[in-house]
Design a protein around this motif. Structure first.
Motif, mmCIF file in Angstrom:
data_model
loop_
_atom_site.group_PDB
_atom_site.id
_atom_site.type_symbol
_atom_site.label_atom_id
_atom_site.label_comp_id
_atom_site.label_asym_id
_atom_site.label_seq_id
_atom_site.Cartn_x
_atom_site.Cartn_y
_atom_site.Cartn_z
ATOM 1 N N PHE A 24 -2.852 7.399 9.096
ATOM 2 C CA PHE A 24 -4.172 7.215 9.374
ATOM 3 C C PHE A 24 -4.704 8.203 7.852
ATOM 4 O O PHE A 24 -3.954 9.120 7.341
ATOM 5 N N ALA A 25 -5.862 7.759 7.607
ATOM 6 C CA ALA A 25 -6.777 8.577 6.430
ATOM 7 C C ALA A 25 -6.903 10.019 6.818
ATOM 8 O O ALA A 25 -7.005 10.895 5.600
ATOM 9 N N SER A 26 -6.852 10.542 7.819
ATOM 10 C CA SER A 26 -7.101 12.088 8.295
ATOM 11 C C SER A 26 -5.515 12.594 8.286
ATOM 12 O O SER A 26 -5.614 13.857 8.452
ATOM 13 N N ASP A 27 -4.606 11.852 8.096
ATOM 14 C CA ASP A 27 -3.465 12.666 8.171
ATOM 15 C C ASP A 27 -2.993 13.547 6.926
ATOM 16 O O ASP A 27 -3.835 13.380 5.629
ATOM 17 N N PRO A 28 -2.260 14.453 7.117
ATOM 18 C CA PRO A 28 -2.207 15.182 5.734
ATOM 19 C C PRO A 28 -1.293 14.727 4.617
ATOM 20 O O PRO A 28 -0.669 13.528 4.915
ATOM 21 N N GLU A 29 -1.401 15.084 3.480
ATOM 22 C CA GLU A 29 -0.556 14.623 2.250
ATOM 23 C C GLU A 29 0.842 14.431 2.685
ATOM 24 O O GLU A 29 1.544 15.251 3.277
ATOM 25 N N PRO A 30 1.229 13.215 2.551
ATOM 26 C CA PRO A 30 2.730 12.913 2.812
ATOM 27 C C PRO A 30 3.906 13.744 1.989
ATOM 28 O O PRO A 30 3.315 14.222 0.801
ATOM 29 N N PRO A 31 4.874 14.275 2.815
ATOM 30 C CA PRO A 31 5.723 15.491 2.116
ATOM 31 C C PRO A 31 6.218 15.134 1.001
ATOM 32 O O PRO A 31 6.683 16.377 0.467
ATOM 33 N N ALA A 32 6.776 13.960 0.628
ATOM 34 C CA ALA A 32 7.412 13.855 -0.625
ATOM 35 C C ALA A 32 6.465 13.977 -1.889
ATOM 36 O O ALA A 32 6.862 14.216 -2.960
ATOM 37 N N ILE A 33 5.158 13.673 -1.597
ATOM 38 C CA ILE A 33 4.262 13.878 -2.949
ATOM 39 C C ILE A 33 4.358 15.135 -3.687
ATOM 40 O O ILE A 33 4.456 15.126 -4.916
ATOM 41 N N PRO A 34 4.338 16.066 -2.930
ATOM 42 C CA PRO A 34 4.257 17.441 -3.975
ATOM 43 C C PRO A 34 5.639 17.729 -4.786
ATOM 44 O O PRO A 34 5.696 18.005 -5.794
ATOM 45 N N HIS A 35 6.708 17.274 -3.878
ATOM 46 C CA HIS A 35 8.193 17.069 -4.730
ATOM 47 C C HIS A 35 8.118 16.325 -5.927
ATOM 48 O O HIS A 35 8.468 16.807 -6.926
ATOM 49 N N ILE A 36 7.469 15.119 -5.818
ATOM 50 C CA ILE A 36 7.469 14.094 -6.972
ATOM 51 C C ILE A 36 6.796 14.737 -8.049
ATOM 52 O O ILE A 36 6.955 14.556 -9.362
ATOM 53 N N ILE A 37 5.509 15.209 -7.695
ATOM 54 C CA ILE A 37 4.695 15.828 -8.867
ATOM 55 C C ILE A 37 5.369 17.033 -9.671
ATOM 56 O O ILE A 37 5.367 16.983 -10.737
ATOM 57 N N ASP A 38 6.053 17.854 -8.770
ATOM 58 C CA ASP A 38 6.552 19.043 -9.273
ATOM 59 C C ASP A 38 7.680 18.514 -10.262
ATOM 60 O O ASP A 38 7.978 18.984 -11.446
ATOM 61 N N ILE A 39 8.566 17.626 -9.663
ATOM 62 C CA ILE A 39 9.643 17.046 -10.661
ATOM 63 C C ILE A 39 9.313 16.410 -11.770
ATOM 64 O O ILE A 39 9.780 16.616 -12.927
ATOM 65 N N ALA A 40 8.132 15.320 -11.558
ATOM 66 C CA ALA A 40 7.748 14.747 -13.015
ATOM 67 C C ALA A 40 7.150 15.608 -13.995
ATOM 68 O O ALA A 40 7.135 15.348 -15.246
ATOM 69 N N ASN A 46 0.791 -1.204 -0.077
ATOM 70 C CA ASN A 46 -0.162 -0.065 -0.011
ATOM 71 C C ASN A 46 0.964 1.381 -0.072
ATOM 72 O O ASN A 46 0.357 2.449 0.380
ATOM 73 N N ILE A 47 2.073 1.039 -0.196
ATOM 74 C CA ILE A 47 2.984 2.262 -0.228
ATOM 75 C C ILE A 47 2.545 3.391 -1.263
ATOM 76 O O ILE A 47 2.837 4.499 -0.974
ATOM 77 N N TRP A 48 1.948 3.071 -2.297
ATOM 78 C CA TRP A 48 1.687 3.811 -3.192
ATOM 79 C C TRP A 48 0.303 4.482 -3.296
ATOM 80 O O TRP A 48 -0.216 5.248 -4.323
ATOM 81 N N ASP A 49 -0.490 4.140 -2.302
ATOM 82 C CA ASP A 49 -1.981 4.652 -2.261
ATOM 83 C C ASP A 49 -2.105 5.910 -2.296
ATOM 84 O O ASP A 49 -3.221 6.495 -2.761
ATOM 85 N N ASP A 50 -1.302 6.889 -1.693
ATOM 86 C CA ASP A 50 -1.548 8.227 -1.816
ATOM 87 C C ASP A 50 -1.111 8.924 -2.949
ATOM 88 O O ASP A 50 -1.296 10.022 -3.474
#
Length: 374
Positions: free
Chosen positions: A338-354, A105-109
């Motif tokens: 938890f589902a209520s946690d904020p967005e994991p911090p690496a995701i915005p960086h990954i989107i910007d780079i991609a 489930n590492i990629w679910d977010d």
């Protein structure tokens, strides 16, 4: 009658005799098991490469002797689409590569975020406890099924980043040699929490393997072979700092045409109260040197701890940009607890780079899909 003669007339205690016999037998087995474990550990620590070769040999032999039991169920390993809707034919592709002992489930977010950004998302699944080079070979087998008219980006988490590095530098874009595999060009590589210089956690592989043997495999089949189908522990040897695999990987030149970005986690971020306290101490003592020393001390603790699995020093890669560091644990950089946690911090960086790599002006020049093109 003498005392000795009287005791000779008393009945023997067969129950007590059998109990002592079983105790001696169990004690001997425990001692033998400990001796074997110590001997194996001593030999493995003194010659890890020989241990790796033995593990690979065992895996190959098991496949030969028990092809049905050792073979994966249909649909367990390979490339699988993760996009919820049919993507635009021109959508840039992204392939996600998981790490060691990943429950799935590492990629679910990250997947929804990539979809929202317009990417066609795929996931590569592999027997994660086999040799890392074998996992790269498996990726090469499935690579040609990707569309050849668009470059594809690779995102590897943890050990998955090493699979990606080996695949790109040895098979798809080897410097000074023809590609060993056809298919789309690699437009860029993101390594998230990848132990490029190895991880000491690999020394705990005995306990990780025990957990694997006691749980069903990805295909849900619970048997003696459930854990062995995922490999026999060679990957954990490859992950050790200074392993033969890592030395060879580092000696291989990275293709200049493929951009790479590293993202890592730092678990120990100074809270605001500590930051204020450090500033107050430095101000009261009017000592910039002490203030700098305190900040450096705290930073060294955080860097050494890293994301709790991979220290910051292990993220580094020659000729690659400095890692982007985010305040997160090894899994927390990509996945919510938890589902209520904020967005994991690496995701915005990954989107910007991609998105930057997907821009037309960032396209990889001079790339074709044929094996004889470089």
């Amino acid at each position: 009658m003498s005392r000795v003669g009287f005791r000779a007339l008393l009945p023997m205690n067969p129950t007590g005799s059998r109990a002592r016999m079983w105790f001696r037998l169990i004690a001997s087995l425990v001692f033998l098991s400990v001796l074997l474990a110590v001997s194996w550990t001593w030999w493995a620590e003194s010659d890890p490469q020989a241990e790796r070769e033995l593990r690979v040999l065992v895996q190959d032999q098991l496949h030969e002797w028990f092809p049905e039991e050792m073979g994966p169920a249909s649909g367990v390993y390979g490339l699988f689409p993760r996009s919820a809707k049919a993507p635009d034919g021109a959508a840039p592709g992204v392939i996600l590569v998981h790490g060691l002992d990943e429950p799935g489930n590492i990629w679910d977010d990250l997947v929804p975020a990539l979809e929202e950004a317009g990417f066609d998302v795929w996931e590569f699944r592999y027997p994660n406890d086999q040799g890392i080079d074998r996992s790269a070979d498996l990726l090469a087998e499935h690579w040609p099924q990707q569309e050849t008219d668009r470059p594809v980006m690779l995102i590897g988490h943890s050990m998955g980043g090493l699979v990606v590095r080996d695949f790109v530098s040895r098979l798809r874009h080897p410097e000074g040699a023809d590609p060993a595999v056809a298919g789309p060009a690699v437009a860029g590589v993101i390594l998230a929490g990848t132990p490029n210089q190895g991880s000491e956690w690999a020394r705990l592989r005995v306990w990780l393997e025990l957990r694997e043997q006691l749980t069903p495999g990805m295909d849900g089949r619970f048997s003696l072979f459930a854990g062995l189908r995922d490999g026999t522990g060679a990957a954990k040897i490859d992950l050790r700092p200074g392993s033969a695999f890592l030395r060879e990987l580092d000696e291989r030149q990275w293709p200049t045409r493929v951009p790479v970005q590293i993202i890592g986690g730092v678990l120990l971020e100074p809270p605001p109260s500590m930051t204020a306290g450090l500033e107050s101490i430095g101000g009261e003592l009017v000592s910039p040197e002490l203030d700098n020393a305190l900040r450096s001390w705290w930073s060294d603790i955080g860097d050494g701890l890293g994301d709790g699995v991979v220290p910051v020093a292990s993220l580094t890669l020659q000729d690659a940009p400095p890692p982007i560091l985010v305040p997160a644990s090894h899994r927390g950089m990509l996945a919510r607890f938890f589902a209520s946690d904020p967005e994991p911090p690496a995701i915005p960086h990954i989107i910007d780079i991609a998105l930057g790599w997907a821009a037309p002006e960032a396209a990889v020049p001079g790339e074709g899909s044929e094996v004889n093109q470089r």
